[in-house]
Motif scaffolding. Sequence first.
Motif, PDB file in Angstrom:
ATOM      1  N   UNK A  69      54.690  33.854  35.488  1.00 12.44           N
ATOM      2  CA  UNK A  69      53.665  33.600  34.144  1.00 12.44           C
ATOM      3  C   UNK A  69      52.527  32.818  34.152  1.00 12.44           C
ATOM      4  N   UNK A  70      52.393  31.877  35.238  1.00 11.35           N
ATOM      5  CA  UNK A  70      51.122  31.080  35.336  1.00 11.35           C
ATOM      6  C   UNK A  70      50.029  32.120  35.497  1.00 11.35           C
ATOM      7  N   UNK A  71      48.972  31.559  35.070  1.00  8.99           N
ATOM      8  CA  UNK A  71      47.732  32.344  35.269  1.00  8.99           C
ATOM      9  C   UNK A  71      47.006  32.009  36.580  1.00  8.99           C
ATOM     10  N   UNK A  72      46.520  33.183  37.268  1.00  9.48           N
ATOM     11  CA  UNK A  72      46.074  32.912  38.771  1.00  9.48           C
ATOM     12  C   UNK A  72      44.555  33.367  38.722  1.00  9.48           C
ATOM     13  N   UNK A  73      43.927  32.349  39.286  1.00  8.72           N
ATOM     14  CA  UNK A  73      42.198  32.317  39.304  1.00  8.72           C
ATOM     15  C   UNK A  73      41.605  31.966  40.449  1.00  8.72           C
ATOM     16  N   UNK A  74      40.213  32.285  40.471  1.00  7.50           N
ATOM     17  CA  UNK A  74      39.223  31.976  41.163  1.00  7.50           C
ATOM     18  C   UNK A  74      38.502  30.747  41.067  1.00  7.50           C
ATOM     19  N   UNK A  75      38.310  29.601  41.662  1.00  5.58           N
ATOM     20  CA  UNK A  75      37.565  28.395  41.472  1.00  5.58           C
ATOM     21  C   UNK A  75      36.368  28.314  42.536  1.00  5.58           C
ATOM     22  N   UNK A  76      35.657  28.977  42.810  1.00  4.92           N
ATOM     23  CA  UNK A  76      35.255  30.451  42.184  1.00  4.92           C
ATOM     24  C   UNK A  76      34.795  31.412  43.169  1.00  4.92           C
ATOM     25  N   UNK A  77      34.615  32.412  42.828  1.00  2.00           N
ATOM     26  CA  UNK A  77      33.941  33.502  43.675  1.00  2.00           C
ATOM     27  C   UNK A  77      32.407  33.181  43.699  1.00  2.00           C
ATOM     28  N   UNK A  78      31.898  33.185  44.757  1.00  5.12           N
ATOM     29  CA  UNK A  78      30.436  32.808  44.975  1.00  5.12           C
ATOM     30  C   UNK A  78      29.468  33.997  44.700  1.00  5.12           C
ATOM     31  N   UNK A  79      29.244  34.559  43.688  1.00  5.56           N
ATOM     32  CA  UNK A  79      28.681  35.687  42.943  1.00  5.56           C
ATOM     33  C   UNK A  79      27.340  35.892  43.677  1.00  5.56           C
ATOM     34  N   UNK A  80      26.546  35.051  44.024  1.00  7.45           N
ATOM     35  CA  UNK A  80      25.323  35.853  44.597  1.00  7.45           C
ATOM     36  C   UNK A  80      25.580  36.410  46.158  1.00  7.45           C
ATOM     37  N   UNK A  81      26.595  36.190  46.735  1.00 10.73           N
ATOM     38  CA  UNK A  81      26.884  36.709  48.037  1.00 10.73           C
ATOM     39  C   UNK A  81      27.389  38.266  47.900  1.00 10.73           C
ATOM     40  N   UNK A  82      27.653  38.617  46.525  1.00  6.31           N
ATOM     41  CA  UNK A  82      28.386  39.985  46.470  1.00  6.31           C
ATOM     42  C   UNK A  82      28.070  40.770  45.626  1.00  6.31           C
ATOM     43  N   UNK A  83      28.461  42.092  45.452  1.00  5.77           N
ATOM     44  CA  UNK A  83      27.876  42.995  44.292  1.00  5.77           C
ATOM     45  C   UNK A  83      28.857  42.689  43.226  1.00  5.77           C
ATOM     46  N   UNK A  84      28.266  42.802  42.071  1.00  9.51           N
ATOM     47  CA  UNK A  84      29.340  42.215  40.666  1.00  9.51           C
ATOM     48  C   UNK A  84      29.977  43.576  40.511  1.00  9.51           C
ATOM     49  N   UNK A  85      29.438  44.676  40.820  1.00  8.51           N
ATOM     50  CA  UNK A  85      30.707  45.892  40.694  1.00  8.51           C
ATOM     51  C   UNK A  85      31.747  45.841  41.486  1.00  8.51           C
ATOM     52  N   UNK A  86      31.604  45.376  42.878  1.00  7.89           N
ATOM     53  CA  UNK A  86      32.838  45.196  43.753  1.00  7.89           C
ATOM     54  C   UNK A  86      33.683  43.861  43.182  1.00  7.89           C
ATOM     55  N   UNK A  87      33.053  42.911  42.700  1.00  9.26           N
ATOM     56  CA  UNK A  87      33.997  42.008  42.227  1.00  9.26           C
ATOM     57  C   UNK A  87      34.644  42.362  41.021  1.00  9.26           C
ATOM     58  N   UNK A  88      33.969  43.099  40.207  1.00  5.33           N
ATOM     59  CA  UNK A  88      34.611  43.605  39.012  1.00  5.33           C
ATOM     60  C   UNK A  88      35.754  44.516  39.127  1.00  5.33           C
ATOM     61  N   UNK A  89      35.683  45.395  40.431  1.00  3.52           N
ATOM     62  CA  UNK A  89      36.660  46.144  40.864  1.00  3.52           C
ATOM     63  C   UNK A  89      37.892  45.429  41.457  1.00  3.52           C
ATOM     64  N   UNK A  90      37.629  44.264  42.123  1.00  2.00           N
ATOM     65  CA  UNK A  90      38.665  43.502  42.933  1.00  2.00           C
ATOM     66  C   UNK A  90      39.470  42.915  41.652  1.00  2.00           C
ATOM     67  N   UNK A  91      38.780  42.421  40.714  1.00  2.00           N
ATOM     68  CA  UNK A  91      39.490  41.838  39.511  1.00  2.00           C
ATOM     69  C   UNK A  91      39.996  42.410  38.692  1.00  2.00           C
ATOM     70  N   UNK A  92      39.744  43.628  38.340  1.00  2.00           N
ATOM     71  CA  UNK A  92      40.453  44.589  37.668  1.00  2.00           C
ATOM     72  C   UNK A  92      41.688  45.195  38.362  1.00  2.00           C
ATOM     73  N   UNK A  93      41.535  45.259  39.479  1.00  2.00           N
ATOM     74  CA  UNK A  93      42.730  45.522  40.241  1.00  2.00           C
ATOM     75  C   UNK A  93      43.762  44.496  40.342  1.00  2.00           C
TER      76      UNK A  93
END
Length: 336
Positions: A69-93
Amino acid sequence: MISLNILDYSPIDEGVNSRGALLQTTELAKLAEDLGYKRFWVAEHHQVFSVAGSTPEMLMMHLASSTDTIRIGSGGVMLPHYSSFKVAENFRMLEALHPNRIDLGIGRSPSYRIVNKALNEEKGKRPSYEQQVTDLQKYFTDDTGEDHRYSSLIATPVIKTTPEMWVLGTGSGSAQIAADNGTAYAYAHFAKPSDTGVEIIANYRKHFHRSALLEKPNVMLAVFVVVAETAEEAEEIAKAFDLWLLFVESSHQPPYYPSIQTAKNRGLSSVEKEKVEKNRKRMIVGNPQQVKKEIERLSDLYQADEITIIPNVPGFQNRQRAIQFLAEALGLKSNK
């Protein structure tokens, strides 16, 4: 009642290896869920050999599967290193497999120069951080408006729920990005406590634009905590934490988190003592009631909706006891 969360770095204690540290993180997440914590986040650290948390998405999948039940998250993903599209698909998965339980916290820490170079080798011109945040919002909401450079692009899997999106930061720039894009904002008090923090958060609330992701502003305050049964015991633990921070900020860091005994055996130079005094402003140290009082003071001062504690102290038992002490002191409702 204050909503309480945890950010864990997966510290590698003396005598423990990386696998052991990650398994301890898993047990800590399970305990946090039982105790009534709202969120359990994990970090992204590179070239820091005393912690095992380098790829939050991978660890999040394991933690989400190990809890209910607990929410699980990233604190955090360092976005400038990555593609926003790929990050979005990772987290949608992640969200597809664990609906209504996934948080994406994003930051832009530059990290070590060699890390930045390795993660961005041979990349061409990159979009600005502001653009990347806007891109994430587009991919999370299936926005196919014609004004975007990838207007027809949809992040898969297509799902009915959406990960919560948090911008992490310590300054007015990150707060303004969160406000402009209608995301939640996490202020990293542990990284850079500042007299301007209250104003930064007030401006975030004032300039917040409602979005498809969030209807009203939401503020999290993140703090280092060192809590033990007595103030004296907490101070002993804090001295090991002091030493760890010195190691991390130096070019000679050992591949483990120093123990209390190691800290006792090692003296500090006058320069190190000055750094320790400065770093102490980044943490709350004391017994459960003392730490509770300071958490409540900071919560009121910043008008925070949630508090995230970082119990990055030596010894797995000490980390377990720390979150148990605070859960009891702050009256969290147990899920057992």
